[in-house]
Design a protein around this motif. Structure first.
Motif, PDB file in Angstrom:
ATOM      1  N   THR A  71       0.828  -1.211   0.000  1.00  0.00           N
ATOM      2  CA  THR A  71       0.000   0.000   0.000  1.00  0.00           C
ATOM      3  C   THR A  71       0.858   1.254   0.000  1.00  0.00           C
ATOM      4  OG1 THR A  71      -1.718  -1.179   1.194  1.00  0.00           O
ATOM      5  CG2 THR A  71      -1.837   1.228   1.208  1.00  0.00           C
ATOM      6  N   ALA A  72       1.851   1.265   0.872  1.00  0.00           N
ATOM      7  CA  ALA A  72       2.763   2.417   0.943  1.00  0.00           C
ATOM      8  C   ALA A  72       4.183   1.893   1.062  1.00  0.00           C
ATOM      9  CB  ALA A  72       2.413   3.302   2.127  1.00  0.00           C
ATOM     10  N   ALA A  73       4.967   2.060   0.032  1.00  0.00           N
ATOM     11  CA  ALA A  73       6.343   1.602   0.037  1.00  0.00           C
ATOM     12  C   ALA A  73       7.153   2.466  -0.903  1.00  0.00           C
ATOM     13  CB  ALA A  73       6.425   0.132  -0.387  1.00  0.00           C
ATOM     14  N   THR A  74       8.416   2.673  -0.557  1.00  0.00           N
ATOM     15  CA  THR A  74       9.315   3.481  -1.374  1.00  0.00           C
ATOM     16  C   THR A  74      10.484   2.615  -1.803  1.00  0.00           C
ATOM     17  OG1 THR A  74       8.703   5.383  -0.007  1.00  0.00           O
ATOM     18  CG2 THR A  74      10.587   5.649  -1.486  1.00  0.00           C
ATOM     19  N   GLU A  75      10.724   2.542  -3.093  1.00  0.00           N
ATOM     20  CA  GLU A  75      11.728   1.634  -3.650  1.00  0.00           C
ATOM     21  C   GLU A  75      13.147   2.150  -3.419  1.00  0.00           C
ATOM     22  OE1 GLU A  75      12.429  -1.986  -6.002  1.00  0.00           O
ATOM     23  OE2 GLU A  75      10.781  -1.164  -4.817  1.00  0.00           O
ATOM     24  N   GLY A  76      14.030   1.219  -3.067  1.00  0.00           N
ATOM     25  CA  GLY A  76      15.434   1.549  -2.881  1.00  0.00           C
ATOM     26  C   GLY A  76      16.327   0.407  -3.305  1.00  0.00           C
ATOM     27  N   LYS A  97      14.355   5.806  -5.053  1.00  0.00           N
ATOM     28  CA  LYS A  97      14.517   7.109  -4.404  1.00  0.00           C
ATOM     29  C   LYS A  97      15.500   7.105  -3.241  1.00  0.00           C
ATOM     30  CE  LYS A  97      11.650   8.776  -7.297  1.00  0.00           C
ATOM     31  NZ  LYS A  97      12.224   9.508  -8.457  1.00  0.00           N
ATOM     32  N   TRP A  98      16.001   5.927  -2.870  1.00  0.00           N
ATOM     33  CA  TRP A  98      17.001   5.880  -1.801  1.00  0.00           C
ATOM     34  C   TRP A  98      17.966   4.725  -2.069  1.00  0.00           C
ATOM     35  CZ3 TRP A  98      17.225   1.379   1.016  1.00  0.00           C
ATOM     36  CH2 TRP A  98      16.080   0.574   0.997  1.00  0.00           C
ATOM     37  N   ALA A  99      19.125   4.794  -1.430  1.00  0.00           N
ATOM     38  CA  ALA A  99      20.150   3.778  -1.670  1.00  0.00           C
ATOM     39  C   ALA A  99      21.024   3.595  -0.437  1.00  0.00           C
ATOM     40  CB  ALA A  99      21.036   4.178  -2.851  1.00  0.00           C
ATOM     41  N   TYR A 100      21.494   2.383  -0.265  1.00  0.00           N
ATOM     42  CA  TYR A 100      22.534   2.086   0.718  1.00  0.00           C
ATOM     43  C   TYR A 100      23.740   1.521  -0.022  1.00  0.00           C
ATOM     44  CZ  TYR A 100      20.501   2.919   5.333  1.00  0.00           C
ATOM     45  OH  TYR A 100      20.007   3.505   6.479  1.00  0.00           O
ATOM     46  N   VAL A 101      24.914   2.014   0.356  1.00  0.00           N
ATOM     47  CA  VAL A 101      26.173   1.660  -0.289  1.00  0.00           C
ATOM     48  C   VAL A 101      27.088   0.971   0.728  1.00  0.00           C
ATOM     49  CG1 VAL A 101      28.245   2.600  -1.408  1.00  0.00           C
ATOM     50  CG2 VAL A 101      25.983   3.614  -1.872  1.00  0.00           C
ATOM     51  N   VAL A 260      20.315  -2.569 -11.623  1.00  0.00           N
ATOM     52  CA  VAL A 260      21.453  -2.960 -10.798  1.00  0.00           C
ATOM     53  C   VAL A 260      21.138  -2.855  -9.311  1.00  0.00           C
ATOM     54  CG1 VAL A 260      22.492  -0.658 -10.671  1.00  0.00           C
ATOM     55  CG2 VAL A 260      23.953  -2.684 -10.560  1.00  0.00           C
ATOM     56  N   GLY A 261      21.758  -3.740  -8.535  1.00  0.00           N
ATOM     57  CA  GLY A 261      21.608  -3.710  -7.088  1.00  0.00           C
ATOM     58  C   GLY A 261      20.466  -4.582  -6.602  1.00  0.00           C
ATOM     59  N   ASP A 262      20.515  -4.934  -5.310  1.00  0.00           N
ATOM     60  CA  ASP A 262      19.403  -5.636  -4.685  1.00  0.00           C
ATOM     61  C   ASP A 262      18.270  -4.638  -4.473  1.00  0.00           C
ATOM     62  OD1 ASP A 262      21.053  -7.910  -4.478  1.00  0.00           O
ATOM     63  OD2 ASP A 262      21.850  -7.201  -2.568  1.00  0.00           O
ATOM     64  N   HIS A 263      17.037  -5.099  -4.616  1.00  0.00           N
ATOM     65  CA  HIS A 263      15.911  -4.181  -4.513  1.00  0.00           C
ATOM     66  C   HIS A 263      15.159  -4.357  -3.203  1.00  0.00           C
ATOM     67  CE1 HIS A 263      15.574  -2.094  -8.507  1.00  0.00           C
ATOM     68  NE2 HIS A 263      16.653  -2.866  -8.639  1.00  0.00           N
ATOM     69  N   ASN A 264      14.644  -3.233  -2.713  1.00  0.00           N
ATOM     70  CA  ASN A 264      14.078  -3.163  -1.375  1.00  0.00           C
ATOM     71  C   ASN A 264      12.847  -2.275  -1.334  1.00  0.00           C
ATOM     72  OD1 ASN A 264      16.698  -4.198   0.301  1.00  0.00           O
ATOM     73  ND2 ASN A 264      17.344  -2.819  -1.330  1.00  0.00           N
TER      74      ASN A 264
END
Length: 279
Positions: A71-76, A97-101, A260-264
């Protein structure tokens, strides 16, 4: 197993005996080439990335039918040196809209692509943060927290920096629980999170998988009221959470994303990502 003995010579018998022993090797364990089910070669130190142990234990997924709908989630995304130079504009345009490195591992490794990944995500507009891949069998939690903070794992109240993450999962280099008892693992994690908060003023996020947490911490609830949970589960639902946490903050739902990257999924709209960044 029946052995045909007709025409056997002493040399032939010796050769047959040697053939039977070879798959065990000198240590008595089968090699990967001789036994497809044998353990694969240990990866090089520093090569670990978020979810590497999860993939080895649970597989990659992928999620059937695409990303789970919330319902409410922001992809990173989360990235490390194994992703190389990241096309951040492409990710931004796809809705990330966000990332962890990854910043560090143990007290011996720093991400060689850190600058491109950390600054690149910021420059396209993302809120970003960093994570540390824990190796509790090499040095203390406090020592690793210091190494992390000193090499990119800090936090600033600029509204664009997320608190650091302790990535604690299956050991890609050896024993699943890094040779620690459940109480010893809880003590190590406490050592890390306490030192990180002392250095930055923030409680770090804890990234883990429920099955590892249950096995290696005895399903401790010691951090559930202080540390946001980032849960790894490659499926269409998040499943059981570790003890004490009533909800997750981030869900790594696949390691096989379309980019690219794992999705969250961040558990909430963009304002909740901002709230975590602001503390």
């Amino acid at each position: 197993m029946r052995v045909h003995r007709s025409g056997t010579t002493l040399a032939g018998a010796a050769l047959a005996a040697l053939t039977l022993l070879l798959p065990l090797g000198l240590s008595g364990t089968a090699t990967a080439a001789q036994d497809p089910g044998a353990k694969k070669a240990t990866p090089a130190r520093g090569s670990a990335y978020m979810g590497m142990g999860v993939i080895a234990h649970d597989g990659r997924g992928p999620v059937t039918g695409g990303a789970p709908t919330l319902t409410a989630a922001t992809e990173g995304v989360d990235v490390s040196s194994h992703n190389g130079n990241v096309a951040w504009s492409t990710l931004w345009n796809s809705g990330v809209k966000w990332a962890y490195v990854k910043a560090t591992e143990g007290t011996y490794y720093k991400n060689t692509y850190f600058t491109q990944q950390y600054n690149g995500s910021y420059n396209v507009g993302m809120i970003r943060g960093t994570y540390h891949f824990a190796t509790p069998d090499t040095t203390t939690g406090a020592a690793q927290a210091d190494y992390f903070v000193n090499n990119g794992g800090g936090w600033s109240a600029d509204g664009r920096t997320l608190p650091g993450v302790l990535d604690i999962e299956w050991n890609p280099y050896g024993a699943t629980c890094y040779g620690k008892t459940a109480s010893g693992m809880v003590a190590w994690i406490q050592d890390f999170v306490s030192r990180y908060k002392y250095r930055t003023g923030r409680d770090p996020v804890i990234y883990t998988a429920t099955s590892w947490w249950k096995q290696c911490t005895g399903n401790s609830a010691a951090f559930s009221t202080t540390n946001p949970l980032w849960i790894a589960r490659y499926a269409t639902d998040v499943g059981e959470l570790p003890a004490g946490w009533p909800y997750y903050t981030i869900w790594q739902y696949t390691s096989s994303g379309p980019t690219v990257g794992d999705h969250n999924h961040f558990n909430g709209d963009y304002s909740r990502v901002q709230a975590l960044a602001n503390g």
